[in-house]
Design an enzyme around this catalytic site. Sequence first.
Site, PDB file in Angstrom:
ATOM      1  N   PRO A  89       0.825  -1.218   0.000  1.00  0.00           N
ATOM      2  CA  PRO A  89       0.000   0.000   0.000  1.00  0.00           C
ATOM      3  C   PRO A  89       0.859   1.267   0.000  1.00  0.00           C
ATOM      4  CG  PRO A  89      -0.193  -1.179   2.100  1.00  0.00           C
ATOM      5  CD  PRO A  89       0.614  -2.047   1.185  1.00  0.00           C
ATOM      6  N   GLU A 116       3.208  -7.247   8.935  1.00  0.00           N
ATOM      7  CA  GLU A 116       3.367  -5.786   8.993  1.00  0.00           C
ATOM      8  C   GLU A 116       4.227  -5.273   7.855  1.00  0.00           C
ATOM      9  OE1 GLU A 116       1.736  -3.500  10.921  1.00  0.00           O
ATOM     10  OE2 GLU A 116       0.667  -5.380  11.178  1.00  0.00           O
ATOM     11  N   ARG A 158      -4.300  -8.069 -20.390  1.00  0.00           N
ATOM     12  CA  ARG A 158      -5.162  -7.488 -21.423  1.00  0.00           C
ATOM     13  C   ARG A 158      -4.336  -6.816 -22.515  1.00  0.00           C
ATOM     14  NH1 ARG A 158      -7.674  -3.521 -20.088  1.00  0.00           N
ATOM     15  NH2 ARG A 158      -9.494  -3.655 -21.404  1.00  0.00           N
ATOM     16  N   ASP A 173     -12.055   0.824 -23.769  1.00  0.00           N
ATOM     17  CA  ASP A 173     -12.444   0.474 -22.412  1.00  0.00           C
ATOM     18  C   ASP A 173     -12.160   1.691 -21.564  1.00  0.00           C
ATOM     19  OD1 ASP A 173     -13.363  -2.124 -22.566  1.00  0.00           O
ATOM     20  OD2 ASP A 173     -11.336  -2.961 -22.570  1.00  0.00           O
TER      21      ASP A 173
HETATM   22  N1  ADE Z   1      -0.799  -5.109   0.096  1.00  0.00           N
HETATM   23  C1  ADE Z   1      -1.674  -4.714   1.041  1.00  0.00           C
HETATM   24  N2  ADE Z   1      -2.434  -3.724   0.616  1.00  0.00           N
HETATM   25  C2  ADE Z   1      -2.049  -3.452  -0.669  1.00  0.00           C
HETATM   26  C3  ADE Z   1      -2.454  -2.528  -1.646  1.00  0.00           C
HETATM   27  N3  ADE Z   1      -3.412  -1.632  -1.419  1.00  0.00           N
HETATM   28  N4  ADE Z   1      -1.831  -2.547  -2.833  1.00  0.00           N
HETATM   29  C4  ADE Z   1      -0.838  -3.426  -3.066  1.00  0.00           C
HETATM   30  N5  ADE Z   1      -0.415  -4.336  -2.182  1.00  0.00           N
HETATM   31  C5  ADE Z   1      -1.011  -4.355  -0.988  1.00  0.00           C
END
Ligand code: ADE
Length: 248
Positions: A89, A116, A158, A173
């Site tokens: 993330p 974590e 794709r 698309d």
């Molecule tokens: N791992 C945990 N959350 C994630 C996300 N939003 N994007 C990519 N990998 C992740």
Amino acid sequence: MLITIVTIFPEMFPGMLAYSLPGKHLGTLWDLKVVNIRNHSDNRWQKVDDTPYGGGAGMVMKANIVHNALTEALKNYQNKVPAIIHMTPRGKLFNNTTARSLATCDGLVILCGRYEGIDQRVIDHWIKHYGMQEISIGDYVLFGGEVAATVVIESCLRFVPGIMHNENSPDNDSFDIKDTNGDRVDLLEYPQYTKPVSWNSYDVPSVLLSGNHAEIMKWRIEQSKQITEQVRPDLWNTYKMLCKRYQA
Ligand code: ADE
């Protein structure tokens, strides 16, 4: 295109990628290998993580174990240079442009973290020496990178020639709409309709029955603009800005 997933859950793959067009072409136009991080564990319990220095909740995946798993993944490519991706993330936000460019790579190695996170030193090392990219699929947190990796793979496939029924299918698309001048633009897709002409007192827009392709194209682009303006002001503002720049 060979894709190697580095994960502690090898059984999650190919998973959904075994279905539909990705599944049909798995083993021919693209291939999937999986490296089990646990096979590189340095203890008899096959543990791959430890507590974080500085304290705090959760466990951190160990640098040497992840490093060895990535090194095993690279062996699948011999003299080719795959793109190496860490799903997190904290990464750069994934989009269709990134998918299109990854699809032209000599292969992909995708590292999926859990817990974590992963010891920062192995991340720093692979960014520095192998150009590893960190990618996020959105502003939310999943339990791990496996679902995110599946999303990235589906969207890249794709753009791999031959995987879609027709080479032109990825055109028109969402995020890939052909504007009136033929340029690809980041607008959302226009609505689609099929038979019957009338359903539950909803009718197909008459222009789509007219056979006038120029008018149909105009209507579709207009619809794309309206929908984008309503639901994605961020994309709409960028589109308007680019239009202004080209007109200037
Ligand atoms: N791992 C945990 N959350 C994630 C996300 N939003 N994007 C990519 N990998 C992740």
